[in-house]
Design an enzyme around this catalytic site. Structure first.
Site, mmCIF file in Angstrom:
data_model
loop_
_atom_site.group_PDB
_atom_site.id
_atom_site.type_symbol
_atom_site.label_atom_id
_atom_site.label_comp_id
_atom_site.label_asym_id
_atom_site.label_seq_id
_atom_site.Cartn_x
_atom_site.Cartn_y
_atom_site.Cartn_z
ATOM 1 N N HIS A 180 0.654 -7.234 4.899
ATOM 2 C CA HIS A 180 0.670 -7.245 3.562
ATOM 3 C C HIS A 180 1.205 -7.572 2.812
ATOM 4 C CE1 HIS A 180 3.088 -4.299 0.464
ATOM 5 N NE2 HIS A 180 2.179 -4.574 -0.415
ATOM 6 N N HIS B 130 0.802 -10.650 -0.911
ATOM 7 C CA HIS B 130 1.474 -10.894 -1.937
ATOM 8 C C HIS B 130 2.139 -13.050 -1.032
ATOM 9 C CE1 HIS B 130 3.085 -7.775 -3.503
ATOM 10 N NE2 HIS B 130 2.519 -7.350 -2.550
ATOM 11 N N HIS C 27 -5.002 -6.281 -0.159
ATOM 12 C CA HIS C 27 -3.438 -6.024 -0.374
ATOM 13 C C HIS C 27 -3.531 -4.054 -0.987
ATOM 14 C CE1 HIS C 27 -0.618 -4.462 -3.783
ATOM 15 N NE2 HIS C 27 0.034 -5.133 -2.642
ATOM 16 N N ASN D 104 -1.306 -1.383 1.067
ATOM 17 C CA ASN D 104 -0.198 -0.715 0.598
ATOM 18 C C ASN D 104 -0.459 0.640 0.250
ATOM 19 O OD1 ASN D 104 1.654 -1.723 -1.125
ATOM 20 N ND2 ASN D 104 0.723 -0.657 -2.724
ATOM 21 N N ILE E 179 1.801 -4.168 -7.166
ATOM 22 C CA ILE E 179 2.676 -3.642 -6.742
ATOM 23 C C ILE E 179 2.987 -3.794 -5.780
ATOM 24 C CG2 ILE E 179 1.517 -1.876 -6.219
ATOM 25 C CD1 ILE E 179 3.741 -0.026 -7.597
#
Length: 876
Positions: free
Chosen positions: A537, A542, A728, A732, A876
């Site tokens: 993740h 990110h 993602h 997530n 997010i």
């Protein structure tokens, strides 16, 4: 008469001679937002009350010629006369919440301006505003010209150079109209900054820094000291955006940190900040509520009432009744600092201070199905972390760790451990027929295991799990190996112990064999949870994308076609990453508090970045690397999956193919040859900086694409979009679905497997459920963990999903717009196929024993926690 008018408009008399052209007017519409509409505490504020502030000469606009240069200004495009916002337009379609529109009228002379290619805007007002767009109507010879802006404009005194915006036409560098070239170059120079000083909210600078802001040396808490990530061979890491904050007083190599209450003030370029409807504004305040209200109150509560769940029924009370927080002056004061929306989101809405958790989908249909071997294995293919499982290629599994440093780390799993589960096959035959798979968390964890077990409250193992592919395409776990470093710290090697499922006649719930097997699976789940959150993740989406965001803004002009292609996939990413460094991944932050590596979380992440390979993040390459697919020209997508019912891969390949077709169709409009790729100065500089600066610690890797041909461009852009959107989403938005019930996805193990003859073993024999719960995540970490992942699993109301754009007029090229429309239709077809597949009862991995349909790669979603939807970007 009409012919005379037309001739005058064209600049000729009716005999074809030149005449003086009369001044004309071009009407335009400016769409913007006022600052107060975007403030969280003024969420429902209206712009109507002060729209007059921007009228008069508060905001000026000047058109830039794309035809005529100004010799007195370096042949930059001539500027037209200043125009000003005139009338507020109460309603025009399609305005969105918080937007407003104004008339503007430009004086236009063909000899001075010709076709406008851009405009300069000066904000002489005392507040910033968000400029959405400018649209000109009835421009002679052009018709409508649209300028998509989508940028904050601060008072003119804040800028060294005027703010410039261009039309929605795309230009490769050599195609840019000559009068606009210097405007294009100057804009990029401004975005790069000078590398000096602390950056402020009005600065628009995109620059690089290492992760040297994860702790505060000045707070006196040495336990939170963390190494700088990035810039060294020991701790490599992708770069993050530079803030320019001064160094801490105690350690000049560490950047000073902001107090938690000022988290929103951490620098990211203003256009990268969350929008006014952004649920991540709620996330920010939600995280504050968790840290400031929930954590201290729960610590006190768990200290008084105990930090253990005594039974599974006790754990289920979190969802049936919630946790009531006590009243007190500290809580009352903090309560006032958190907006009501956040209070309602995290706490029960009737005014009672009760942490009220929704029932996670994993236990909705059955409270016990999560415990089955079938579900344990299925989630490796269709759960939160379906990107690690691989085919077993050699037996017994061998370690790739350096034996000189770690000793013998090869597996102790033998054929005897497996033979009862192979349906008459030998291990060699099972490997040859692609029947054996492995979830391997051994080599990644073993280098950190001694430090984790000695210096934190965790008691973890390195694990290997061997699984057998059954005829119905489901997986059956056959053996779990739990490994520890040799207890003698001076002796290398590992101590391995292998566990196998209990025989059918010993498999009844509550039996000793069954609880030992359940505990073995829990240790695997702990490892997988940590790897998922820190690697699959955070690191692999990110962190690795942030350098792409920075490099793209620094080196590709907004009119560059590749900027237009990639920009939607970078929205909000820098902001959520900056917030993460403040409260999630920092020393003593929520990740360390709720995951088993504890204070080694980010070091662990850095160690795995050493093995990151950009090209292997492409889904087809990832599947081939893990042996989950083999090339097959007659199969769909050119790959044959070795597990046909592999929901992540099946749905993912459909998404990947749709993205790649869109990227190929789009880029072919601008690059007709490979030479066009090599001669694009901006593109080449962008890629060079991305590799050598953004991912500087990996700059010498041979696998980086050289960006010398169209195939490399298409594959690279497809991979970036895949990482930022689908990868993602897959890792997530199902977090609460599967991990909202902590026994299914424990994040910490606090005791080793009980050994026969110990008190812990007797406790396990007498009360296996309590022994299980006292081994995995404790009550406090459970409450904080599920409060966090509920927020992280929620879609915002202003989300844009794959195949959608936030700006209708993003391009002037009709072919590009048509290609994007086809992309949207392709994704709609993918959705239909996912629905069909989820309706096929023979595809057991799509539902499993817990009866949760696999929708994590379903492209669209409604607002909230839905367990589906692929946002364009990491928001997010």
């Amino acid at each position: 008469m009409q012919s005379i008018i037309d001739a005058l408009s064209a600049g000729h008399d009716d005999n074809g001679g030149q005449i003086n052209i009369a001044k004309r007017e071009i009407k335009g519409t400016v769409v913007l937002m006022k600052k107060n509409v975007l403030e969280f505490n003024d969420f429902n504020a209206s712009i109507v009350d002060r729209f007059d502030e921007l009228l008069g000469r508060g905001v000026s606009l000047q058109l830039i010629s794309s035809v005529h240069g100004d010799p007195q200004n370096g042949n930059k495009g001539k500027l037209g006369k200043a125009a000003y916002l005139e009338n507020w337009i109460p309603t025009i379609a399609p305005l969105k919440t918080g937007e407003t529109a104004y008339d503007v009228t430009f004086e236009w002379e063909e000899e001075e301006i010709g076709v406008p290619g851009g405009f300069v805007i000066k904000n002489n007002h005392h507040n910033e505003f968000f400029l959405k767009s400018l649209t000109l109507e009835d421009v002679p010879g052009e018709g409508r010209i649209h300028f998509p802006c989508n940028s904050w404009v601060y008072p003119a005194k804040r800028y060294a150079k005027d703010r410039v915006f261009f039309t929605n036409k795309s230009y490769l560098p050599h195609e840019m109209p000559l009068p606009l070239v210097k405007y294009r170059e100057e804009e990029l120079v401004a975005l790069r900054g000078n590398g000096q000083g602390e950056l402020r909210e009005w600065d628009r600078v995109y620059d690089y820094a290492c992760y040297n802001d994860l702790w505060d040396p000045d707070d006196g808490d040495a336990d939170n000291a963390r190494p700088t990530l990035g810039g060294s061979a020991e701790y490599p890491y992708p770069r993050r955006v530079r803030t320019g904050r001064p160094p801490s007083k105690s350690d000049p190599k560490v950047e000073s940190r902001l107090p938690l209450l000022m988290s929103l003030d951490i620098y990211v370029p203003r256009d990268e900040r969350f929008g006014h409807l952004k649920m991540s504004d709620f996330l920010l305040n939600g995280l504050k509520a968790i840290v400031q209200i929930v954590k201290p109150e729960l610590e006190a509560l768990c200290s008084e009432d105990g930090n253990e769940f005594d039974s599974f029924d006790d754990a289920l009370k979190l969802y049936d009744g919630g946790v009531k927080l006590p009243r007190g002056p500290t809580l009352d004061n903090l309560w006032k600092d958190i907006p009501l929306d956040i209070i309602n989101l995290i706490f029960h809405t009737d005014g009672e201070r009760i942490l009220k958790y929704p029932l996670p989908e994993v236990i909705k249909e059955s409270r016990t199905a999560w415990r089955t071997d079938e579900e344990f294995a299925r989630e490796m293919l269709a759960g939160l972390n379906p990107v690690v499982i691989s085919i077993l290629q050699e037996f017994p599994p061998r370690s790739k760790l350096d034996a000189k440093v770690y000793g013998n780390q090869d597996s102790s799993i033998s054929e005897e451990h497996l033979r009862h589960h192979l349906n008459g096959l030998t291990v060699a035959e099972a490997i040859k027929t692609n029947k054996l798979f492995i979830l391997d968390h051994h080599d990644t964890i073993m280098p950190y295991l001694r430090r984790i077990n000695d210096n934190t409250t965790s008691k973890a193992y390195a694990t290997r799990t061997i699984l057998y592919l059954q005829n119905d395409d489901t997986l059956k776990p056959m053996a779990i190996e739990l490994s520890l470093p040799h207890p003698d710290g001076d002796q290398l090697g590992a101590i391995n112990k292998v566990y196998t499922p209990p025989p059918a006649d010993h498999k009844e719930e509550g039996s000793l064999e069954e609880i030992i097997w359940q505990l073995a699976k829990a240790y695997v789940a702990v490892n997988d949870s940590g790897y998922h959150e820190l690697i699959s993740h955070f690191l692999h989406t990110h962190a690795v994308i942030e350098p792409f965001v920075i490099a793209t803004n620094r080196q590709l002009s907004v009119v560059h076609p590749i900027f237009k292609l990639l920009h939607p996939h970078f929205r909000d990413t820098m902001n959520i990453n900056a917030l993460g460094r403040q409260v999630l991944i920092n020393g003593g932050g929520l990740m360390e508090f709720t995951l088993y590596p504890a204070k080694y979380c980010m070091e662990f992440s850095s160690s795995l970045y050493k093995h990151w390979n950009f090209t292997e993040q492409a889904l087809p390459q990832d599947l081939k690397k893990r042996g989950m697919a083999v090339p097959d020209p007659v199969s769909k997508h050119g790959l044959r999956l070795l597990i046909k019912d592999y929901p992540y891969a099946v749905d993912g390949l459909d998404i990947w193919s749709a993205i790649r077709n869109w990227v190929a169709n789009y880029t072919s409009l601008y690059y007709k040859t490979d030479d066009a790729i090599r001669s694009d100065v901006e593109l080449q500089t962008w890629w060079k900086e991305l590799v050598e600066v953004g991912h500087a610690d990996k700059r010498d890797e041979p696998w980086w694409p050289k960006m010398r041909n169209r195939d490399e461009l298409i594959e690279s852009c497809t991979t970036v979009i895949w990482i930022a959107s689908a990868l993602h989403a897959a890792t997530n938005f199902g977090q609460y679905t599967y991990a909202g019930y902590m026994p299914n996805r424990p994040t910490i193990s606090r005791r080793f497997m009980p050994e026969e003859g110990t008190l812990e073993f007797e406790e396990m024999r007498e009360n296996p459920d309590r022994a299980f719960l006292r081994t995995i995540t404790a009550r406090l970490q459970t409450l904080l963990g599920i409060s966090l992942i509920e927020l992280l699993s929620t879609h915002s109301s202003d989300e844009f999903y794959l195949g959608q754009r936030d700006t209708a007029g993003w391009t002037a090229e009709l072919e590009a717009a048509a290609a994007f429309e086809r992309f949207g239709k392709a994704l709609t077809e993918v959705e239909e196929r996912i629905v069909e597949r989820n309706g096929e009862e023979n595809l057991r991995n799509r539902y499993g024993a817990v009866k949760i349909p696999y929708t994590l790669l379903f492209p669209t979603s409604e607002v909230g926690r839905t367990g589906k939807g692929i946002p364009n970007s990491i928001t997010i």
